[in-house]
Scaffold this motif. Structure first.
Motif, PDB file in Angstrom:
ATOM      1  N   GLU A  43       0.830  -1.201   0.000  1.00 22.74           N
ATOM      2  CA  GLU A  43       0.000   0.000   0.000  1.00 22.74           C
ATOM      3  C   GLU A  43       0.863   1.248   0.000  1.00 22.74           C
ATOM      4  N   GLN A  44       0.397   2.266  -0.689  1.00 23.70           N
ATOM      5  CA  GLN A  44       0.936   3.606  -0.537  1.00 23.70           C
ATOM      6  C   GLN A  44      -0.150   4.455   0.114  1.00 23.70           C
ATOM      7  N   ARG A  45       0.101   4.869   1.340  1.00 26.95           N
ATOM      8  CA  ARG A  45      -0.872   5.664   2.101  1.00 26.95           C
ATOM      9  C   ARG A  45      -0.421   7.115   2.087  1.00 26.95           C
ATOM     10  N   THR A  46      -1.319   7.996   1.717  1.00 22.26           N
ATOM     11  CA  THR A  46      -1.010   9.416   1.611  1.00 22.26           C
ATOM     12  C   THR A  46      -1.922  10.201   2.534  1.00 22.26           C
ATOM     13  N   LEU A  47      -1.347  11.091   3.315  1.00 14.78           N
ATOM     14  CA  LEU A  47      -2.122  11.996   4.143  1.00 14.78           C
ATOM     15  C   LEU A  47      -1.757  13.420   3.796  1.00 14.78           C
ATOM     16  N   ARG A  48      -2.775  14.267   3.701  1.00 20.12           N
ATOM     17  CA  ARG A  48      -2.577  15.681   3.425  1.00 20.12           C
ATOM     18  C   ARG A  48      -3.360  16.492   4.454  1.00 20.12           C
ATOM     19  N   PHE A  49      -2.739  17.534   4.985  1.00 15.28           N
ATOM     20  CA  PHE A  49      -3.316  18.326   6.062  1.00 15.28           C
ATOM     21  C   PHE A  49      -3.578  19.753   5.574  1.00 15.28           C
ATOM     22  N   SER A  50      -4.704  20.319   5.990  1.00 19.93           N
ATOM     23  CA  SER A  50      -5.018  21.712   5.640  1.00 19.93           C
ATOM     24  C   SER A  50      -5.759  22.338   6.812  1.00 19.93           C
ATOM     25  N   ALA A  51      -5.742  23.680   6.857  1.00 22.74           N
ATOM     26  CA  ALA A  51      -6.300  24.363   8.022  1.00 22.74           C
ATOM     27  C   ALA A  51      -6.728  25.776   7.681  1.00 22.74           C
ATOM     28  N   GLY A  52      -7.732  26.246   8.376  1.00 27.52           N
ATOM     29  CA  GLY A  52      -8.162  27.631   8.351  1.00 27.52           C
ATOM     30  C   GLY A  52      -8.299  28.128   9.778  1.00 27.52           C
ATOM     31  N   THR A  53      -8.802  29.324   9.936  1.00 21.50           N
ATOM     32  CA  THR A  53      -8.921  29.908  11.264  1.00 21.50           C
ATOM     33  C   THR A  53      -9.780  29.055  12.183  1.00 21.50           C
ATOM     34  N   ILE A 106      -8.085  16.649   7.188  1.00 25.18           N
ATOM     35  CA  ILE A 106      -7.074  15.626   6.924  1.00 25.18           C
ATOM     36  C   ILE A 106      -7.588  14.760   5.785  1.00 25.18           C
ATOM     37  N   ASP A 107      -6.848  14.709   4.686  1.00 30.75           N
ATOM     38  CA  ASP A 107      -7.174  13.834   3.568  1.00 30.75           C
ATOM     39  C   ASP A 107      -6.379  12.535   3.705  1.00 30.75           C
ATOM     40  N   LEU A 108      -7.087  11.424   3.615  1.00 31.19           N
ATOM     41  CA  LEU A 108      -6.477  10.102   3.712  1.00 31.19           C
ATOM     42  C   LEU A 108      -6.728   9.357   2.416  1.00 31.19           C
ATOM     43  N   SER A 109      -5.650   8.962   1.733  1.00 33.71           N
ATOM     44  CA  SER A 109      -5.765   8.210   0.485  1.00 33.71           C
ATOM     45  C   SER A 109      -4.999   6.906   0.615  1.00 33.71           C
ATOM     46  N   THR A 122     -17.867  20.346  15.332  1.00 35.34           N
ATOM     47  CA  THR A 122     -18.375  19.320  14.424  1.00 35.34           C
ATOM     48  C   THR A 122     -17.201  18.578  13.805  1.00 35.34           C
ATOM     49  N   VAL A 123     -17.309  17.266  13.752  1.00 34.43           N
ATOM     50  CA  VAL A 123     -16.311  16.452  13.057  1.00 34.43           C
ATOM     51  C   VAL A 123     -17.057  15.529  12.103  1.00 34.43           C
ATOM     52  N   ALA A 124     -16.597  15.471  10.856  1.00 33.70           N
ATOM     53  CA  ALA A 124     -17.275  14.687   9.823  1.00 33.70           C
ATOM     54  C   ALA A 124     -16.269  13.845   9.062  1.00 33.70           C
ATOM     55  N   LEU A 125     -16.732  12.694   8.587  1.00 33.51           N
ATOM     56  CA  LEU A 125     -15.941  11.831   7.713  1.00 33.51           C
ATOM     57  C   LEU A 125     -16.593  11.837   6.346  1.00 33.51           C
ATOM     58  N   PHE A 126     -15.797  12.177   5.309  1.00 36.55           N
ATOM     59  CA  PHE A 126     -16.278  12.255   3.930  1.00 36.55           C
ATOM     60  C   PHE A 126     -15.728  11.076   3.125  1.00 36.55           C
ATOM     61  N   ASP A 127     -16.565  10.521   2.272  1.00 35.70           N
ATOM     62  CA  ASP A 127     -16.156   9.494   1.317  1.00 35.70           C
ATOM     63  C   ASP A 127     -16.159  10.123  -0.071  1.00 35.70           C
ATOM     64  N   TYR A 151     -10.539   9.655   1.368  1.00 36.22           N
ATOM     65  CA  TYR A 151     -11.451  10.136   2.397  1.00 36.22           C
ATOM     66  C   TYR A 151     -10.944  11.471   2.952  1.00 36.22           C
ATOM     67  N   ARG A 152     -11.841  12.183   3.628  1.00 31.73           N
ATOM     68  CA  ARG A 152     -11.430  13.400   4.331  1.00 31.73           C
ATOM     69  C   ARG A 152     -12.102  13.458   5.694  1.00 31.73           C
ATOM     70  N   VAL A 153     -11.338  13.833   6.707  1.00 35.66           N
ATOM     71  CA  VAL A 153     -11.876  14.173   8.022  1.00 35.66           C
ATOM     72  C   VAL A 153     -11.922  15.693   8.098  1.00 35.66           C
TER      73      VAL A 153
END
Length: 335
Positions: free
Chosen positions: A165-175, A180-183, A252-257, A309-311
């Motif tokens: 597996e190649q697991r990729t995580l990407r992080f982003s933020a605002g005020t 967190i993107d998980l691929s 609020t915390v959500a999980l996106f597919d 996915y995205r959290v």
């Protein structure tokens, strides 16, 4: 290679692809704009400074001077992210098994905050059974893309490698938000990759205050189809969210597919104690409660199965409409 569906589970087989480069090499991120979320939630366009710092098997993610998350390649069953903190520092996921927190349950030690695992890969249970997802080297940092790439091996109890597996995580933020993107990109080169049972996938174990049941539970759950409470995630949906007042403020915390994962909305496993799972191989009749797929998913030798996915975490009153806008921005990004 493409297939319209896999069995009756609704997975669009998501695109079996020949890898563009060998696993383990540094990979450029190709995520799309998060601008729609920034506009919808009123964050500034530039956003606070986000930094990744690696230390062996771990990567510390900070926003300005504040901790956001820590990636742990050395999780007890495989890579995980703990903690996951909202703007202001409130944790969104349970501490156990990484850290004992007063008042938190210590059941289900395989629930490791934010993680990805499957219940049947090649006949081995990687969710709660003997299978282990083992890092194949240290995480590779991408400071420009604000992420990391982790090559992994899915090993049976006897050490046999059943998948890479190649697991990729990407992080982003605002005020007032974090994401967190998980691929994951799974493949097997020496034979067909066989994927079976369904009550597993991309998962969150939320802290008790965000849960629906149990000591300290004050959470409210809702999904993309308008279902709420214990009915949230009881059928196919694009996202599931939980909200509660934490530290005096609504969070609020959500999980996106990602829609590219599936021909139809994914099925979920949602539990009152705070477990949320986007389960790509759950059978239609088992939505919200796990179960087995009617037919196993078969990935040809050398091809990749890709899932994304995205959290999404928001401090403040965002509501279902705000979560839907955040999901729309994620859905518009490229794989």
């Amino acid at each position: 290679l493409h297939a319209a569906k896999a069995g009756r589970g609704g997975l669009s087989m998501a695109r079996f692809r020949r890898p563009a480069r060998p696993l383990g090499r540094r990979t450029a991120f190709r995520g799309g704009s998060f601008g729609a979320v920034l506009l919808a939630l009123g964050a500034c366009a530039s956003g606070p400074e986000l930094t990744l710092r690696g230390a062996g098997s771990r990567v510390l993610v900070t926003v300005g001077q504040d901790l956001f998350a820590e990636y742990r390649a050395d999780g007890p069953r495989g890579p995980a992210v703990w903690p996951v903190l909202a703007p202001g520092g409130e944790p969104m996921t349970r501490g156990f098994p990484f850290f004992a927190v007063d008042g938190e349950s210590q059941d289900q030690p395989h629930h490791t905050s934010l993680w990805f695992a499957l219940a049947d890969l090649g006949g081995v249970d990687f969710w709660s059974g003997p299978g282990r997802i083992v890092p194949a080297g240290p995480p590779l940092l991408d400071q420009v893309g604000k992420g990391l790439v982790q090559p992994c091996e899915w090993r049976a109890a006897d050490g046999a490698v059943l998948a890479r597996e190649q697991r990729t995580l990407r992080f982003s933020a605002g005020t007032d938000w974090r994401a967190i993107d998980l691929s994951v990109a799974l493949r097997r080169d020496d034979g067909e990759l066989l994927l079976g049972a369904g009550a597993a996938g991309a998962a969150l174990r939320l802290r008790p205050v965000l849960a629906l049941e149990g000591p300290g539970a004050q959470g409210r759950a809702f999904d993309s189809q308008g279902r709420t409470g214990l009915r949230a995630g009881s059928g196919p949906a694009r996202w599931v969210a939980h909200s509660a007042v934490v530290g005096g403020e609504l969070h609020t915390v959500a999980l996106f597919d990602h829609p590219a994962n599936h021909a139809e909305a994914v099925r979920w496993v949602v539990r009152g104690a705070g477990l949320v799972v986007a389960a790509p191989f759950a059978a239609p009749e088992a939505a919200g409660s796990g179960g087995a797929v009617v037919e196993p998913v078969r990935v040809p030798a050398g091809a990749e199965l890709r899932l994304r996915y995205r959290v999404f975490v928001q401090r403040g009153d965002v509501g279902a409409d705000g979560v839907a806008r955040a999901f729309a921005a994620f859905a518009a990004t490229a794989r």
